[in-house]
Structure formats: structure tokens, C-alpha cells
Design an enzyme around this catalytic site. Sequence first.
Site, PDB file in Angstrom:
ATOM      1  N   LYS A 236      50.595  42.062  40.400  1.00  0.00           N
ATOM      2  CA  LYS A 236      51.402  43.426  40.520  1.00  0.00           C
ATOM      3  C   LYS A 236      50.816  44.386  41.929  1.00  0.00           C
ATOM      4  O   LYS A 236      51.306  44.766  42.773  1.00  0.00           O
ATOM      5  CB  LYS A 236      51.479  44.007  39.327  1.00  0.00           C
ATOM      6  CG  LYS A 236      52.280  43.579  38.310  1.00  0.00           C
ATOM      7  CD  LYS A 236      52.605  44.255  37.134  1.00  0.00           C
ATOM      8  CE  LYS A 236      51.334  44.788  36.666  1.00  0.00           C
ATOM      9  NZ  LYS A 236      50.518  43.886  35.779  1.00  0.00           N
TER      10      LYS A 236
ATOM     11  N   ARG B 194      55.921  50.451  30.383  1.00  0.00           N
ATOM     12  CA  ARG B 194      55.608  49.127  29.742  1.00  0.00           C
ATOM     13  C   ARG B 194      56.234  49.028  28.374  1.00  0.00           C
ATOM     14  O   ARG B 194      55.770  48.161  27.559  1.00  0.00           O
ATOM     15  CB  ARG B 194      53.972  49.011  29.822  1.00  0.00           C
ATOM     16  CG  ARG B 194      53.470  48.623  31.022  1.00  0.00           C
ATOM     17  CD  ARG B 194      52.168  47.973  30.869  1.00  0.00           C
ATOM     18  NE  ARG B 194      51.513  48.337  32.056  1.00  0.00           N
ATOM     19  CZ  ARG B 194      50.232  47.705  32.509  1.00  0.00           C
ATOM     20  NH1 ARG B 194      50.017  46.614  31.445  1.00  0.00           N
ATOM     21  NH2 ARG B 194      49.673  47.908  33.404  1.00  0.00           N
TER      22      ARG B 194
ATOM     23  N   ARG C  18      38.685  37.962  39.064  1.00  0.00           N
ATOM     24  CA  ARG C  18      38.832  39.223  39.609  1.00  0.00           C
ATOM     25  C   ARG C  18      37.593  39.836  40.006  1.00  0.00           C
ATOM     26  O   ARG C  18      36.819  40.188  39.183  1.00  0.00           O
ATOM     27  CB  ARG C  18      39.825  40.189  39.114  1.00  0.00           C
ATOM     28  CG  ARG C  18      40.069  41.394  40.104  1.00  0.00           C
ATOM     29  CD  ARG C  18      41.338  42.308  39.636  1.00  0.00           C
ATOM     30  NE  ARG C  18      41.419  42.464  38.359  1.00  0.00           N
ATOM     31  CZ  ARG C  18      42.596  42.869  37.659  1.00  0.00           C
ATOM     32  NH1 ARG C  18      43.663  43.182  38.510  1.00  0.00           N
ATOM     33  NH2 ARG C  18      42.680  42.889  36.327  1.00  0.00           N
TER      34      ARG C  18
ATOM     35  N   ARG D 164      35.930  44.623  36.821  1.00  0.00           N
ATOM     36  CA  ARG D 164      36.696  45.517  35.732  1.00  0.00           C
ATOM     37  C   ARG D 164      36.125  45.154  34.560  1.00  0.00           C
ATOM     38  O   ARG D 164      36.157  44.262  33.819  1.00  0.00           O
ATOM     39  CB  ARG D 164      38.056  45.425  35.836  1.00  0.00           C
ATOM     40  CG  ARG D 164      38.548  46.639  36.734  1.00  0.00           C
ATOM     41  CD  ARG D 164      40.119  46.457  36.891  1.00  0.00           C
ATOM     42  NE  ARG D 164      40.929  46.379  36.050  1.00  0.00           N
ATOM     43  CZ  ARG D 164      42.467  46.219  36.012  1.00  0.00           C
ATOM     44  NH1 ARG D 164      42.785  46.364  37.124  1.00  0.00           N
ATOM     45  NH2 ARG D 164      42.959  46.085  34.772  1.00  0.00           N
TER      46      ARG D 164
ATOM     47  N   ARG E 180      44.190  41.528  25.945  1.00  0.00           N
ATOM     48  CA  ARG E 180      45.412  42.309  26.547  1.00  0.00           C
ATOM     49  C   ARG E 180      46.450  41.146  26.674  1.00  0.00           C
ATOM     50  O   ARG E 180      47.696  41.773  26.438  1.00  0.00           O
ATOM     51  CB  ARG E 180      44.901  42.316  28.148  1.00  0.00           C
ATOM     52  CG  ARG E 180      43.846  43.561  28.210  1.00  0.00           C
ATOM     53  CD  ARG E 180      43.122  43.316  29.671  1.00  0.00           C
ATOM     54  NE  ARG E 180      44.048  43.607  30.807  1.00  0.00           N
ATOM     55  CZ  ARG E 180      43.580  43.429  32.034  1.00  0.00           C
ATOM     56  NH1 ARG E 180      42.540  42.852  32.276  1.00  0.00           N
ATOM     57  NH2 ARG E 180      44.238  43.720  33.281  1.00  0.00           N
TER      58      ARG E 180
HETATM   59  P1  AP5 Z   1      46.255  41.900  40.628  1.00  0.00           P
HETATM   60  O1  AP5 Z   1      47.095  41.936  41.875  1.00  0.00           O
HETATM   61  O2  AP5 Z   1      44.949  42.514  40.496  1.00  0.00           O
HETATM   62  O3  AP5 Z   1      47.084  41.716  39.409  1.00  0.00           O
HETATM   63  P2  AP5 Z   1      47.837  42.910  38.457  1.00  0.00           P
HETATM   64  O4  AP5 Z   1      49.233  42.172  38.033  1.00  0.00           O
HETATM   65  O5  AP5 Z   1      47.817  43.780  39.279  1.00  0.00           O
HETATM   66  O6  AP5 Z   1      46.979  42.827  37.200  1.00  0.00           O
HETATM   67  P3  AP5 Z   1      46.136  44.022  36.385  1.00  0.00           P
HETATM   68  O7  AP5 Z   1      45.121  43.324  35.468  1.00  0.00           O
HETATM   69  O8  AP5 Z   1      45.741  45.276  37.455  1.00  0.00           O
HETATM   70  O9  AP5 Z   1      47.479  44.517  35.650  1.00  0.00           O
HETATM   71  P4  AP5 Z   1      47.304  44.965  34.392  1.00  0.00           P
HETATM   72  O10 AP5 Z   1      48.641  45.282  34.316  1.00  0.00           O
HETATM   73  O11 AP5 Z   1      46.628  44.388  33.208  1.00  0.00           O
HETATM   74  O12 AP5 Z   1      46.302  46.226  34.462  1.00  0.00           O
HETATM   75  P5  AP5 Z   1      46.634  47.722  34.887  1.00  0.00           P
HETATM   76  O13 AP5 Z   1      45.158  48.192  35.822  1.00  0.00           O
HETATM   77  O14 AP5 Z   1      47.802  48.022  35.312  1.00  0.00           O
HETATM   78  O15 AP5 Z   1      45.762  40.247  40.780  1.00  0.00           O
HETATM   79  C1  AP5 Z   1      44.863  39.788  39.620  1.00  0.00           C
HETATM   80  C2  AP5 Z   1      43.636  38.677  40.275  1.00  0.00           C
HETATM   81  O16 AP5 Z   1      44.511  37.540  40.728  1.00  0.00           O
HETATM   82  C3  AP5 Z   1      42.953  39.646  41.679  1.00  0.00           C
HETATM   83  O17 AP5 Z   1      41.865  38.941  41.729  1.00  0.00           O
HETATM   84  C4  AP5 Z   1      43.964  38.905  42.956  1.00  0.00           C
HETATM   85  O18 AP5 Z   1      43.129  38.615  43.753  1.00  0.00           O
HETATM   86  C5  AP5 Z   1      44.386  37.360  42.524  1.00  0.00           C
HETATM   87  N1  AP5 Z   1      45.688  37.100  42.685  1.00  0.00           N
HETATM   88  C6  AP5 Z   1      46.648  37.928  42.940  1.00  0.00           C
HETATM   89  N2  AP5 Z   1      47.794  37.086  43.414  1.00  0.00           N
HETATM   90  C7  AP5 Z   1      47.200  35.733  43.476  1.00  0.00           C
HETATM   91  C8  AP5 Z   1      47.746  34.624  43.915  1.00  0.00           C
HETATM   92  N3  AP5 Z   1      49.300  34.395  44.140  1.00  0.00           N
HETATM   93  N4  AP5 Z   1      47.142  33.425  43.741  1.00  0.00           N
HETATM   94  C9  AP5 Z   1      45.720  33.644  43.559  1.00  0.00           C
HETATM   95  N5  AP5 Z   1      45.225  34.748  42.926  1.00  0.00           N
HETATM   96  C10 AP5 Z   1      45.882  35.793  43.202  1.00  0.00           C
HETATM   97  O19 AP5 Z   1      46.130  48.482  33.456  1.00  0.00           O
HETATM   98  C11 AP5 Z   1      45.050  48.691  33.063  1.00  0.00           C
HETATM   99  C12 AP5 Z   1      45.145  48.997  31.312  1.00  0.00           C
HETATM  100  O20 AP5 Z   1      45.716  50.439  31.563  1.00  0.00           O
HETATM  101  C13 AP5 Z   1      46.314  48.293  30.751  1.00  0.00           C
HETATM  102  O21 AP5 Z   1      45.544  47.121  29.886  1.00  0.00           O
HETATM  103  C14 AP5 Z   1      46.673  49.270  29.474  1.00  0.00           C
HETATM  104  O22 AP5 Z   1      45.688  49.465  28.592  1.00  0.00           O
HETATM  105  C15 AP5 Z   1      46.554  50.539  30.403  1.00  0.00           C
HETATM  106  N6  AP5 Z   1      47.674  50.777  30.975  1.00  0.00           N
HETATM  107  C16 AP5 Z   1      48.514  50.621  32.231  1.00  0.00           C
HETATM  108  N7  AP5 Z   1      49.776  51.089  32.460  1.00  0.00           N
HETATM  109  C17 AP5 Z   1      49.992  51.573  31.178  1.00  0.00           C
HETATM  110  C18 AP5 Z   1      51.330  51.830  30.683  1.00  0.00           C
HETATM  111  N8  AP5 Z   1      52.278  52.074  31.301  1.00  0.00           N
HETATM  112  N9  AP5 Z   1      51.385  52.214  29.330  1.00  0.00           N
HETATM  113  C19 AP5 Z   1      50.200  51.989  28.469  1.00  0.00           C
HETATM  114  N10 AP5 Z   1      49.001  51.704  29.000  1.00  0.00           N
HETATM  115  C20 AP5 Z   1      48.992  51.448  30.443  1.00  0.00           C
END
Ligand code: AP5
Length: 219
Positions: A13, A88, A126, A159, A170
Site C-alpha cells: 500500500k 480498517r 523491509r 520497523r 499482525r
Molecule cells: P509496503 O509498501 O511498505 O507495504 P504496506 O502495505 O504499506 O505495509 P505496511 O506494513 O506499512 O502496512 P500495515 O498496514 O501493516 O502498516 P501501517 O504502517 O499502515 O511494502 C512492504 C515491503 O514490501 C517493503 O519492503 C517494499 O519495498 C516491499 N514491496 C512492496 N511491493 C513489492 C512488490 N511488488 N514486490 C516485492 N516487494 C515489494 O500500520 C502500522 C500499524 O498501525 C498497524 O499494524 C496498526 O497497529 C496501526 N494502524 C494503522 N492504521 C490503522 C487503522 N486504520 N486502525 C487501527 N490501527 C491502525
Amino acid sequence: MILVLLGAPGAGKGTQAEALAAATGAAHVATGDLFRAEIAAGSALGTTAKEFIDAGRLVPDEVTIAMIAARLARPDAAERVILDGFPRTAAQVEALDRAYAASGRRIEALLLDVDRDVLVARLTGRRVCPSCGRSYHLTNRPPRVDGCCDACGATLITRSDDAAETVAARLEHQLGALQAVVALYRDSGRLGVVSGTGGIDEIRERLARAAAAVGLTPR
Ligand code: AP5
């Protein structure tokens, strides 16, 4: 319009939202980044969020909804927005719909669909820049100089929630919630599905086509 980019942890994402925002001029609003900024600032909100994030759980709705409402009230979010990581839960979907019901602003969702084994490999490999937030991967998207951010030169870090045991938590706690949110958008006729498997560039093109089809066109 508001484009909601849905996907499991590690689905890509953040990587894809950044590229789509650059191509379309939309504001990229990521709840994870907002929480990490609050944690870095040592705020009360950050302290609460960290407890849940480190356990691999979702931060409570009332905290998350208030934070995102404040962010969406800023001027750069007045026209086109890509939401990354929100909503979410069903309560978050409802809060977003309610906030924009009167304005008639369109809300469309696209799901980046990725298999679970791919997610684990992406998350544990990552590395991120603590200074500018750019994201890398040890093998899939390495920086030009080992361990250093291409954009600002800072030393890359892992991270805290990308440790193997937190990644497992997660996925266990959050995949069910994702399915419930996907069902709500599907049932209301606002869901598109894009395969998130393959190279970053090919997914970017696929996503750009799907976004354009629902009205988020390049600028
Ligand atoms: P990346 O693009 O970073 O993936 P992502 O989907 O953004 O993953 P996140 O871990 O950031 O999502 P998340 O939803 O768990 O965490 P968030 O920060 O939102 O890609 C991942 C890796 O893969 C990278 O190394 C990238 O280079 C690689 N990659 C990407 N595309 C690729 C491809 N095509 N091929 C190969 N490699 C690839 O949230 C963190 C925490 O915050 C959550 O766990 C929760 O506790 C809290 N939180 C966030 N939002 C909410 C909400 N709305 N409600 C409640 N809690 C929340």
C-alpha cells in the site's frame, strides 16, 4: 474524490500509494505514518498507539478516527486523497462515509490482493528511512548504497513491528478485519481488486489503470 487503498500488512500500500499520489497530485494520507510521527514526537496519542502497534493489534477506533479527521481537515486533502491504512474496521468505514455524506465527495476502494506467504517475506525484509520515511526491501527494492536512504542518506532501520513474531501477530489479528472492510465496500458497489503480486512497476501500472477507471486520473 477519496481513494481508499486496501490491503493486508505488507501488501504494498505505502509503496504504491506514494507513486500514485505523485502521478495524480493526490494527497497521500497513511495512518501508520501518522501514528509513527506521534510516537516519535512522544505525544499521549503516540504512547497509546505504540502499545497496540507493538502487539500487532489495531489501535482503538476512537483514537484513529479522531486523528484521521484532523488530518483530512487540512487544506491539501480538500480535493484528491489516497487513504493508505484507513479504514480498517466497520466503524471506520461508517465514520468516513458519514464525514463526506453531505459534501457528495466520492469514496472508492481498491484492494491490493497478495498471498500470505508473500506478505511475510515482504515485511521481514523491509527497511525504512527514519528521516524521510522512504521504504526499501533487502532484495526486492534495495537502496543504491547498502543501508543508506537513496533520498536523504540517513541510515535505514527495521520497523519495530516488522520483527518476525510481530508480523505473525499482525497477520493473525488484522486479516479478519480487512476481510470485513472489503465486504462492506464490495456490498456497496465501491470495490475494485488489483493483483498485488509481481514487480513493483507492473503493479504500479495496474493500479494506475484501476484508479483512473474510478476517476483518479494522472495530472
Ligand atoms: P509496503 O509498501 O511498505 O507495504 P504496506 O502495505 O504499506 O505495509 P505496511 O506494513 O506499512 O502496512 P500495515 O498496514 O501493516 O502498516 P501501517 O504502517 O499502515 O511494502 C512492504 C515491503 O514490501 C517493503 O519492503 C517494499 O519495498 C516491499 N514491496 C512492496 N511491493 C513489492 C512488490 N511488488 N514486490 C516485492 N516487494 C515489494 O500500520 C502500522 C500499524 O498501525 C498497524 O499494524 C496498526 O497497529 C496501526 N494502524 C494503522 N492504521 C490503522 C487503522 N486504520 N486502525 C487501527 N490501527 C491502525
